[in-house]
Write an enzyme that holds these catalytic residues in place. Structure first.
Site, mmCIF file in Angstrom:
data_model
loop_
_atom_site.group_PDB
_atom_site.id
_atom_site.type_symbol
_atom_site.label_atom_id
_atom_site.label_comp_id
_atom_site.label_asym_id
_atom_site.label_seq_id
_atom_site.Cartn_x
_atom_site.Cartn_y
_atom_site.Cartn_z
ATOM 1 N NE ARG A 78 -3.646 -2.453 0.012
ATOM 2 C CZ ARG A 78 -3.353 -3.557 -0.667
ATOM 3 N NH1 ARG A 78 -2.266 -3.606 -1.418
ATOM 4 N NH2 ARG A 78 -4.130 -4.610 -0.628
ATOM 5 C CD GLU A 126 -5.754 -0.653 2.898
ATOM 6 O OE1 GLU A 126 -6.313 -0.742 1.790
ATOM 7 O OE2 GLU A 126 -5.424 -1.649 3.569
ATOM 8 C CB SER A 148 -9.473 -2.168 3.526
ATOM 9 O OG SER A 148 -10.015 -3.260 2.823
#
Length: 318
Positions: free
Chosen positions: A170, A290, A219
């Site tokens: 990420r 996230e 998420s």
């Protein structure tokens, strides 16, 4: 507004005190001091070249994995739209503008019998955001298929390979004050029926396991190193269905936070922090956000400044 006064003459749209909340998936957040929608890559590079270093710069894509705080965003917010959404099909790949939706790129590839990009149909966002955060789903990530990304910087346009971007989980190592403008993804010619079936399988799995029709941000926390998934740790800590004001941990997939209607950004963020606290207490693991959280808290944030009635209480939904 000082940021507005220091902008170069742009061909794109420039708007002061521009509302942002309605454009986010959570439907929360305050305004941008200045919102710029560049006309094209040259317009964007002019902005980046002439914007003073002391003026904050924020780039928004689909704002699908983001909390914009209630006090709004300082400085200049850039949002790529018309002029950055083209998709070109090549024999062994797709070249897509940064404003193109991930799902549209996946569907375009499938329509031309190009495989390997099906995972993008499970990512709610734009190509620019997908590159910037090395987005992934269903066993694949952007790093697995990216040939190059074109990136606007204050000194010009760069073409960066996957190796140049030093992709991690990420994360992509973009230059300072850089904006992805387009990218090329490798794909493999295949059987159109098989590729379309894979797309449908991902859509079905996502519908079955995620609150895709809710006001959410995708998420919330990264999966920590090791075997345990973030949602499993949240469930183990007893947070499924946990609520704060009009914000709730999804009962369908507890790594998703929801705006049930009327939640503030402060409530959503505070609920996420409460989840982190409970997971840490139960498992000893620190969950890492996230979802990107940007902007200023509201001056009289009820989570931080209790009024006569105190802050909203945290508890399970009835």
């Amino acid at each position: 507004m000082q940021a507005h006064a220091t902008l170069p003459p742009l061909r794109g749209r420039v708007q002061q005190d521009a509302p942002l909340g309605a454009a986010t998936w959570f439907r929360v957040g305050g305004p941008a001091d200045v919102l710029v929608r560049p006309a094209d890559a040259n317009d964007l590079m002019l902005l980046l070249r002439d914007l003073p270093d002391d003026v904050p710069l924020t780039v928004l894509g689909a704002a699908s994995n983001m909390i914009i705080r209630d006090g709004g965003v300082a400085g200049v917010v850039v949002r790529l739209a018309r002029g950055f959404g083209d998709i070109a099909v090549e024999a062994d790949g797709i070249v897509a503008g940064a404003a193109a939706l991930d799902v549209t790129v996946a569907e375009t590839a499938a329509a031309h019998a190009l495989g390997g990009l099906e995972f993008l149909v499970g990512i709610p966002g734009t190509i620019g955001g997908a590159v910037a955060m090395n987005a992934g789903a269903y066993g694949a990530e952007v790093k697995d298929v990216l040939d190059w990304a074109e990136v606007a910087t204050p000194t010009g346009l760069l073409r960066m390979t996957a190796a140049d971007l030093h992709f991690a989980y990420r994360h992509a190592a973009l230059p300072a004050r850089a904006v992805v403008t387009r990218a090329r993804f490798r794909a493999m010619p295949g059987d159109a029926t098989v590729i379309s079936a894979r797309l449908n399988d991902i859509r079905t799995a996502r519908e079955a396991t995620q609150p895709v029709r809710a006001r959410t941000g995708g998420s919330t926390f990264k999966n920590p190193p090791g075997a345990a998934k973030a949602w499993e740790l949240i469930d183990e800590a007893g947070c499924r269905g946990l609520a704060l004001g009009a914000a709730q941990v999804s009962e369908k997939h507890c790594n998703f936070l929801l705006n049930l209607g009327g939640a503030t950004a402060a409530e959503i963020e505070a609920l996420g922090e409460e989840v982190r606290t409970r997971v840490r207490a139960a498992t000893g693991i620190d969950l890492e956000w996230e979802i990107k959280r940007i902007g200023r808290p509201a001056p009289a944030d009820p989570i931080q400044h209790s009024g006569p009635g105190g802050p909203p209480s945290i508890g399970s939904m009835p």
